[in-house]
Design an enzyme around this catalytic site. Sequence first.
Site, PDB file in Angstrom:
ATOM      1  N   LYS A 109      29.866   1.594   9.745  1.00 59.34           N
ATOM      2  CA  LYS A 109      28.489   2.193  10.316  1.00 59.34           C
ATOM      3  C   LYS A 109      28.430   3.591   8.915  1.00 59.34           C
ATOM      4  O   LYS A 109      27.052   4.224   8.621  1.00 59.34           O
ATOM      5  CB  LYS A 109      28.496   3.206  11.932  1.00 59.34           C
ATOM      6  CG  LYS A 109      28.185   2.143  12.667  1.00 59.34           C
ATOM      7  CD  LYS A 109      27.811   2.435  13.573  1.00 59.34           C
ATOM      8  CE  LYS A 109      28.724   3.555  14.378  1.00 59.34           C
ATOM      9  NZ  LYS A 109      29.890   3.177  14.255  1.00 59.34           N
ATOM     10  N   ASN A 122      24.849  -5.030   0.585  1.00 60.32           N
ATOM     11  CA  ASN A 122      24.048  -5.563   2.478  1.00 60.32           C
ATOM     12  C   ASN A 122      21.741  -4.685   2.343  1.00 60.32           C
ATOM     13  O   ASN A 122      21.911  -4.926   2.896  1.00 60.32           O
ATOM     14  CB  ASN A 122      24.597  -4.300   2.981  1.00 60.32           C
ATOM     15  CG  ASN A 122      26.010  -5.022   3.435  1.00 60.32           C
ATOM     16  OD1 ASN A 122      26.350  -5.865   2.997  1.00 60.32           O
ATOM     17  ND2 ASN A 122      26.513  -3.771   3.669  1.00 60.32           N
ATOM     18  N   ARG A 159      41.707   8.567  18.922  1.00 61.85           N
ATOM     19  CA  ARG A 159      41.336   8.691  20.650  1.00 61.85           C
ATOM     20  C   ARG A 159      42.184   7.748  21.330  1.00 61.85           C
ATOM     21  O   ARG A 159      42.382   6.700  20.659  1.00 61.85           O
ATOM     22  CB  ARG A 159      39.614   7.834  20.658  1.00 61.85           C
ATOM     23  CG  ARG A 159      38.569   8.813  20.098  1.00 61.85           C
ATOM     24  CD  ARG A 159      37.667   8.219  20.795  1.00 61.85           C
ATOM     25  NE  ARG A 159      36.873   6.540  19.765  1.00 61.85           N
ATOM     26  CZ  ARG A 159      37.119   5.786  19.806  1.00 61.85           C
ATOM     27  NH1 ARG A 159      37.290   5.898  21.630  1.00 61.85           N
ATOM     28  NH2 ARG A 159      36.933   4.975  19.418  1.00 61.85           N
ATOM     29  N   LYS A 186      31.903  11.602  21.858  1.00 60.75           N
ATOM     30  CA  LYS A 186      31.529  10.106  22.319  1.00 60.75           C
ATOM     31  C   LYS A 186      31.825  10.413  23.732  1.00 60.75           C
ATOM     32  O   LYS A 186      31.270  10.005  24.677  1.00 60.75           O
ATOM     33  CB  LYS A 186      32.829   9.948  22.430  1.00 60.75           C
ATOM     34  CG  LYS A 186      33.790   9.788  20.937  1.00 60.75           C
ATOM     35  CD  LYS A 186      32.542   8.243  20.180  1.00 60.75           C
ATOM     36  CE  LYS A 186      32.495   8.475  18.721  1.00 60.75           C
ATOM     37  NZ  LYS A 186      31.964   7.389  18.037  1.00 60.75           N
ATOM     38  N   HIS A 230      25.242   3.689  20.554  1.00 61.93           N
ATOM     39  CA  HIS A 230      27.148   3.917  19.687  1.00 61.93           C
ATOM     40  C   HIS A 230      26.189   3.481  17.985  1.00 61.93           C
ATOM     41  O   HIS A 230      26.812   2.514  17.787  1.00 61.93           O
ATOM     42  CB  HIS A 230      28.186   3.626  20.107  1.00 61.93           C
ATOM     43  CG  HIS A 230      29.182   3.879  18.846  1.00 61.93           C
ATOM     44  ND1 HIS A 230      30.016   3.201  18.955  1.00 61.93           N
ATOM     45  CD2 HIS A 230      29.296   4.423  18.170  1.00 61.93           C
ATOM     46  CE1 HIS A 230      31.302   3.181  17.982  1.00 61.93           C
ATOM     47  NE2 HIS A 230      30.705   4.515  17.605  1.00 61.93           N
ATOM     48  N   ASN A 283      28.663   4.022   6.162  1.00 62.92           N
ATOM     49  CA  ASN A 283      28.285   3.223   4.613  1.00 62.92           C
ATOM     50  C   ASN A 283      27.351   3.134   4.894  1.00 62.92           C
ATOM     51  O   ASN A 283      26.638   2.952   4.071  1.00 62.92           O
ATOM     52  CB  ASN A 283      29.309   2.370   4.416  1.00 62.92           C
ATOM     53  CG  ASN A 283      31.505   2.214   4.407  1.00 62.92           C
ATOM     54  OD1 ASN A 283      31.459   3.924   3.552  1.00 62.92           O
ATOM     55  ND2 ASN A 283      32.231   1.734   3.384  1.00 62.92           N
ATOM     56  N   ASP A 289      26.014   8.032  13.797  1.00 65.05           N
ATOM     57  CA  ASP A 289      27.225   7.127  14.546  1.00 65.05           C
ATOM     58  C   ASP A 289      26.608   7.132  16.308  1.00 65.05           C
ATOM     59  O   ASP A 289      26.987   6.279  17.118  1.00 65.05           O
ATOM     60  CB  ASP A 289      28.674   8.227  14.695  1.00 65.05           C
ATOM     61  CG  ASP A 289      29.456   8.093  15.682  1.00 65.05           C
ATOM     62  OD1 ASP A 289      30.074   6.743  15.258  1.00 65.05           O
ATOM     63  OD2 ASP A 289      30.121   8.902  16.544  1.00 65.05           O
ATOM     64  N   TYR A 324      42.407  15.581  18.647  1.00 61.22           N
ATOM     65  CA  TYR A 324      42.082  14.971  17.753  1.00 61.22           C
ATOM     66  C   TYR A 324      40.955  14.606  17.773  1.00 61.22           C
ATOM     67  O   TYR A 324      40.702  14.062  18.995  1.00 61.22           O
ATOM     68  CB  TYR A 324      42.980  14.351  17.108  1.00 61.22           C
ATOM     69  CG  TYR A 324      42.970  13.979  16.254  1.00 61.22           C
ATOM     70  CD1 TYR A 324      43.141  14.195  15.007  1.00 61.22           C
ATOM     71  CD2 TYR A 324      42.354  12.361  15.805  1.00 61.22           C
ATOM     72  CE1 TYR A 324      43.190  13.736  13.434  1.00 61.22           C
ATOM     73  CE2 TYR A 324      42.277  12.483  14.886  1.00 61.22           C
ATOM     74  CZ  TYR A 324      42.705  12.613  12.815  1.00 61.22           C
ATOM     75  OH  TYR A 324      42.590  12.437  12.402  1.00 61.22           O
ATOM     76  N   GLY A 325      40.015  14.522  17.347  1.00 56.46           N
ATOM     77  CA  GLY A 325      38.328  13.852  17.440  1.00 56.46           C
ATOM     78  C   GLY A 325      37.780  14.001  18.769  1.00 56.46           C
ATOM     79  O   GLY A 325      37.665  14.438  18.707  1.00 56.46           O
ATOM     80  N   SER A 376      33.209   0.979  16.069  1.00 53.09           N
ATOM     81  CA  SER A 376      34.349   2.032  15.683  1.00 53.09           C
ATOM     82  C   SER A 376      35.171   1.261  14.273  1.00 53.09           C
ATOM     83  O   SER A 376      36.005   0.679  14.069  1.00 53.09           O
ATOM     84  CB  SER A 376      34.676   3.505  16.106  1.00 53.09           C
ATOM     85  OG  SER A 376      34.875   3.094  17.251  1.00 53.09           O
ATOM     86  N   ALA A 377      34.652   2.378  12.851  1.00 54.00           N
ATOM     87  CA  ALA A 377      35.189   2.610  11.620  1.00 54.00           C
ATOM     88  C   ALA A 377      35.482   0.672  11.088  1.00 54.00           C
ATOM     89  O   ALA A 377      36.414  -0.113  10.841  1.00 54.00           O
ATOM     90  CB  ALA A 377      37.227   2.031  11.984  1.00 54.00           C
ATOM     91  N   CYS A 378      33.814   0.093  11.440  1.00 54.38           N
ATOM     92  CA  CYS A 378      33.282  -0.847  10.950  1.00 54.38           C
ATOM     93  C   CYS A 378      32.084  -1.222   9.628  1.00 54.38           C
ATOM     94  O   CYS A 378      31.716  -1.398   9.445  1.00 54.38           O
ATOM     95  CB  CYS A 378      32.785  -1.938  11.968  1.00 54.38           C
ATOM     96  SG  CYS A 378      33.645  -2.841  12.750  1.00 54.38           S
ATOM     97  N   ASN A 403      43.759   6.665  10.382  1.00 57.41           N
ATOM     98  CA  ASN A 403      41.450   7.473  10.676  1.00 57.41           C
ATOM     99  C   ASN A 403      42.352   9.004  11.049  1.00 57.41           C
ATOM    100  O   ASN A 403      41.835   9.396  11.300  1.00 57.41           O
ATOM    101  CB  ASN A 403      42.240   7.019  12.329  1.00 57.41           C
ATOM    102  CG  ASN A 403      41.302   7.938  13.642  1.00 57.41           C
ATOM    103  OD1 ASN A 403      39.861   7.172  12.923  1.00 57.41           O
ATOM    104  ND2 ASN A 403      41.354   8.341  14.628  1.00 57.41           N
ATOM    105  N   ALA A 404      42.921   8.780   9.239  1.00 58.62           N
ATOM    106  CA  ALA A 404      42.238  10.006   8.895  1.00 58.62           C
ATOM    107  C   ALA A 404      40.901  10.911   8.878  1.00 58.62           C
ATOM    108  O   ALA A 404      40.102   9.482   8.494  1.00 58.62           O
ATOM    109  CB  ALA A 404      42.716  10.407   7.216  1.00 58.62           C
ATOM    110  N   ARG A 405      40.571  12.050   9.074  1.00 58.43           N
ATOM    111  CA  ARG A 405      38.884  11.899   8.839  1.00 58.43           C
ATOM    112  C   ARG A 405      37.889  13.389   7.878  1.00 58.43           C
ATOM    113  O   ARG A 405      39.426  13.967   7.805  1.00 58.43           O
ATOM    114  CB  ARG A 405      38.735  12.561   9.867  1.00 58.43           C
ATOM    115  CG  ARG A 405      39.164  11.465  11.811  1.00 58.43           C
ATOM    116  CD  ARG A 405      38.273  10.332  11.471  1.00 58.43           C
ATOM    117  NE  ARG A 405      38.333   8.943  12.404  1.00 58.43           N
ATOM    118  CZ  ARG A 405      37.470   8.419  12.998  1.00 58.43           C
ATOM    119  NH1 ARG A 405      36.116   9.173  12.814  1.00 58.43           N
ATOM    120  NH2 ARG A 405      37.534   7.679  13.981  1.00 58.43           N
TER     121      ARG A 405
HETATM  122  C1  OXD Z   1      34.441   6.182  16.566  1.00 60.30           C
HETATM  123  C2  OXD Z   1      34.729   8.184  16.017  1.00 60.30           C
HETATM  124  O1  OXD Z   1      35.685   6.658  16.953  1.00 60.30           O
HETATM  125  O2  OXD Z   1      32.704   7.652  15.217  1.00 60.30           O
HETATM  126  O3  OXD Z   1      33.759   5.421  17.217  1.00 60.30           O
HETATM  127  O4  OXD Z   1      34.840   8.723  15.372  1.00 60.30           O
HETATM  128 MN    MN Z   2      32.017   6.157  16.598  1.00 62.17          MN
END
Ligand code: OXD
Ligand code: MN
Length: 601
Positions: free
Chosen positions: A273, A513, A78, A227, A247, A275, A294, A218-219, A269-271, A383-385
């Site tokens: 979620k 967790n 993004r 988003k 979010h 998982n 998400d 992309y994305g 993002s990428a923390c 940031n591969a998806r």
């Molecule tokens: C982000 C996503 O960037 O979910 O938050 O892709």
């Molecule tokens: Mn997100």
Amino acid sequence: MNAMPPLEVKTTNPAVLAFVEDSRALFKPERVRWCNGSKWEYQELLKSLVDAGTAQWLNPARRPNSILVRSDPADVARVEDQTFICSLSKEDAGPTNNWADPAEMKATLTQLYDGAMAGRTMYVVPYSMGPIGSPIAGIGVMVTDSAYAVANMHIMTRVGDKVLEALGQSPDFVRGRHTVGYPLSTPSTADVPWPCDKTKYISHFPETREIWSYGSGYGGNALLGKKCHALRIASVKARDEGWMAEHMLILKLTNPEGRVKYIAAAFPSACGKTNLAMLVPTIPGWKAETIGDDICWMKFGADGRLYAINPETGFFGVAPGTSNESNLNAMKTLGANIIYSNVALTDDGDVWWEGMSEPPAHAIDWMRRSWTPASGRPAAHPNARFTAPAAQCPVIAKEWDDPAGVPIDAILFGGRRASVVPLVSEALSWRHGTFLGSIMASEKTAAAAGKVGDLRRDPMAMLPFCGYHMGDYFQHWINIGENGGGRMPKIFYVNWFRKSPEGKFLWPGYAENSRVLKWIFERCDDAAQAVETPIGRLPADGALDVAGLNISSEALSELLRVDGDGWKAELPSIREHFATFGAKLPAGLSEELAALEQRLG
Ligand code: OXD
Ligand code: MN
């Protein structure tokens, strides 16, 4: 050239027809294709991506019906600096968004849009965010020249004729325009595997519920349902109509007695979620199931509680770091019918990314170069998806697409914090929880362009996604809490990432967790012990279930330590953060800050 035949237009809705016709006149595509959402259409899209050289099939014996797409190296995430909220007044966009005058932005983009789809297909994608017909759901119509975006929208949203049917003659839909900005101006202009433009704009017009995206495929830049619609535009709609677009993941947790709670959680993002949304509890008898990973839309139900839906139907997850250890259920979801973007290709036609397993001896990296573990660079882009159908997740909850939604019991906030923030605390009230959400901070990840590792405040994980002034957004949270009164979810603040002074993670995280979730579940019933501290309620001694967990008592007490000095040291930066909202900072949050200061002594 695209082989798809034109299909019958399945609507007489004048607003939809006018929007499509205006878009056609502007973009000047060679042909227009209305997407009906069928499986056949999806397969045709994949085939056209392969024929165009954008994608390649993976080995069907290993990943049936799955493709690998490699983007342009300059189009991998993004683009927050090119994301604009074009509200009529600059004040409404607030200090955390880029603002542009809507008329000026439309003039700029109209020039770029003029003829931008020459030689291409303009796909018309009617989509629903949320179960079709749900009172919580919302509809959009997107036009795009990217088959990749359409194929992703097929997985991520409900696409096609059934959406147009549900919309009927209503003009109430989000209008999305997207082009990669690479016209095939003459019949001899050659296409490239990943068309895009150096110039990029992701522009939102909140008053008219429009999205104009240019230059990226992309994305979140291109899948406008995600988003742009489900967060930036929806947050404005939610403010206007008294609901919440957040979010957040949504998780169903069942205790050994079969009692259920629904938990929503906001992390940047990428923390982790995805998982958390799919975790397998390590404590006996507990079950976790996924509703979303998400985005979460919540509206008040007739009983006064907040009911949530996952507006999406797929997971657009970060691949690196996903493994059987970190997220077994995601790995099981990823077996077939997946779009992989910017991961590495193994010699047997499968995918690989950092953290998935032992590295292969040889692979082709995301930039199509030969790669070995000695190459000294990652094989997959950070940031591969993967784009994966939610229904394939082995732990998807049966009510994940219930139009009524699920009643939320607890809301979690969290981020990556090496210090100061304890493993878990419970807010003293909804307003205190709003305060904790408003000061959330995290170390920056690869989900957005920029330097990884810097600490940034990311209120409610909405910093890049709130479509209006964040001060007003905080006030909206406070108002929602006042409307909901005693029926509101409890709020918790979690941090899986606290480190020892030596820099080692103190908490094992991932599936463990679930121990924190158990405490949260029981707090919702006032069944677990807590101690009141200046920063909130923390697990009392012995209240956190660590049976069978190999953790030292020192680590545990450090995880749950209230670092009064650390919090005091952070007060100036909280004040500075709050100052950015000027007069729009709700008085309620200044009062919470003053109260925290006083409690810290
Ligand atoms: C982000 C996503 O960037 O979910 O938050 O892709
Ligand atoms: Mn997100």
